[in-house]
Design an enzyme around this catalytic site. Structure first.
Site, PDB file in Angstrom:
ATOM      1  N   GLU A 267       0.828  -1.046  -0.057  1.00 44.02           N
ATOM      2  CA  GLU A 267       0.051  -0.033  -0.001  1.00 44.02           C
ATOM      3  C   GLU A 267       1.003   1.156  -0.062  1.00 44.02           C
ATOM      4  OE1 GLU A 267      -2.854  -0.073   2.960  1.00 44.02           O
ATOM      5  OE2 GLU A 267      -3.407  -2.011   2.617  1.00 44.02           O
ATOM      6  N   LEU A 268       1.734   1.244  -0.847  1.00 42.26           N
ATOM      7  CA  LEU A 268       2.923   2.493  -0.864  1.00 42.26           C
ATOM      8  C   LEU A 268       2.072   3.493  -1.423  1.00 42.26           C
ATOM      9  CD1 LEU A 268       5.779   3.493  -0.612  1.00 42.26           C
ATOM     10  CD2 LEU A 268       6.007   2.479  -2.894  1.00 42.26           C
TER      11      LEU A 268
END
Ligand code: G3I
Length: 351
Positions: A267-268
């Protein structure tokens, strides 16, 4: 592909390759299989949205529509319509589909949070949910976040107090916790799906995240020691443009690899964080800094055998869970490439 050419002309950045094309060209040199993004089927009627995501990425995750609250809004009634749209989008565009998530302590339907259930009722509800979801997506999902964000944010990093934590024993009355229940049910339902535990503030085993990161490592190791089935960990990475713990991220990924597990960066996003948090002045320099950090993290994933997926939480600043003005993603509000796209392509094409 039309859109790709158009954005390249607009930005002046070479668009001869996309992330997915460039990655496929270096497949023999890295164990990283995916460059992915979370998508939201609510935006599929926007051609730019669909084309940019399918042109550039070879994996998608549904940002919200496969969560418990979307799939089982009413007890016992499963509605896969929205989650299916994302799985179908993936299939139509030859992308992998990554499931998120079957069990989380928040954003659950009120019948679950407010019902009068015993520990054994919760075991039944959790097993039924995990089994039904994994069964529905047999052969379609490359991985599932079976449990999301269970660990507290401060020492001693116990499990967060939540609905699922009311589980104290399994169906046979043997002492257990909800994480074990969920993973065991998942493996039974789909022996081929890769089962992940996913959390935030756990990416680096050094610096400010060391405490929670060590706690997660110890939790996962103890699951393996007890024979609880798990195949990988998701490191979310909601961080900022000033993030400086990349060495610690590599060290952390390597220690999971040494346990035989895969690592997905799941979930960068990199909020503009020049002066801590959201107080940011967006500038060319800041965009450059962000692009370099995206590239450095991508290279860390490519270089580390355990890291098989490099994924951002969304891909355009037009649609991010983060506040407007934080500019967190590789494409801007108009789907133009930001410097991050060129920097990441440079890493991929030069690998
Ligand atoms: O779609 C409804 C809309 O109809 C309604 O009018 C509006 C009113 O609030 O809500 C809309 O739903 C919102 C949904 O996002 C879609 O935008 C929900 O309220 C809101 O709670 C939901 O937030 C999501 C959040 O998870 C909770 O599920 C974010 O989009 C999503 O980005 C975020 O993702 C999480 C990961 O799952 C786990 N890790 C952290 C990450 C960021 O918080």
């Amino acid at each position: 592909m039309k859109l790709l050419l158009a954005t390249s002309i607009l930005t002046g950045v070479s668009g001869s390759e996309t992330f997915r094309d460039a990655l496929s060209n270096i497949s023999g040199k890295t164990t990283t299989k995916y460059v992915g993004a979370a998508v939201n089927e609510g935006f599929f009627d926007d051609a730019h949205y669909k084309e940019t995501s399918s042109d550039y990425y070879n994996l998608v995750t549904a940002e919200n529509s496969c969560k418990f609250s979307a799939v089982q809004k009413t007890q016992g009634t499963f509605d896969f319509a929205s989650c299916d749209q994302v799985a179908q989008f993936a299939e139509d565009n030859d992308m992998a589909f990554r499931g998120h998530n079957t069990c989380w302590g928040v954003y659950n339907p009120s019948w679950l949070d407010n019902g009068n259930f015993t520990s054994s009722d919760f075991v039944g509800i959790l097993e039924n949910h995990v089994t039904t979801v994994l069964d529905h997506y047999q052969g379609k999902a490359v991985a599932w976040d079976i449990v999301n964000e269970a660990i507290s944010d401060s020492a001693p990093y116990d499990f967060k107090a939540n609905t699922w934590n009311n589980i104290t024993a399994d169906a046979d009355g043997i002492n257990t916790n909800y994480i074990d229940v969920a993973f065991r049910a998942a493996r039974k339902a789909d022996p081929n799906a890769k089962l992940f535990y996913n959390d935030y503030n756990v990416a680096s085993s050094q610096g400010w995240s060391q405490g929670k990161s060590d706690a997660m490592y110890n939790m996962v190791k103890s699951m393996l020691d007890r024979g609880v089935p798990i195949d990988g960990v998701g490191l979310q990475m909601h961080v900022g443009t000033g993030y400086d713990l990349v060495d610690g991220v590599i060290a952390n990924m390597e220690r999971y690899g040494a346990l035989g597990l895969e690592v997905h960066i799941t979930e960068l996003d990199l909020v503009c964080s020049q002066k801590n948090g959201y107080d940011c002045v967006w500038s060319d320099d800041m965009e450059q800094q962000q692009g370099e950090l995206y590239a450095t993290l991508l290279k860390a994933c490519l270089d580390t055998d355990a890291c098989t997926n490099f994924e951002t939480w969304g891909f355009t600043d037009a649609h991010s869970w983060l506040e407007d003005g934080t500019h967190p993603l590789p494409f801007d509000e108009n789907y133009n490439q930001k410097k991050a796209v060129g920097s990441m392509l440079d890493i991929l094409t030069g690998y």
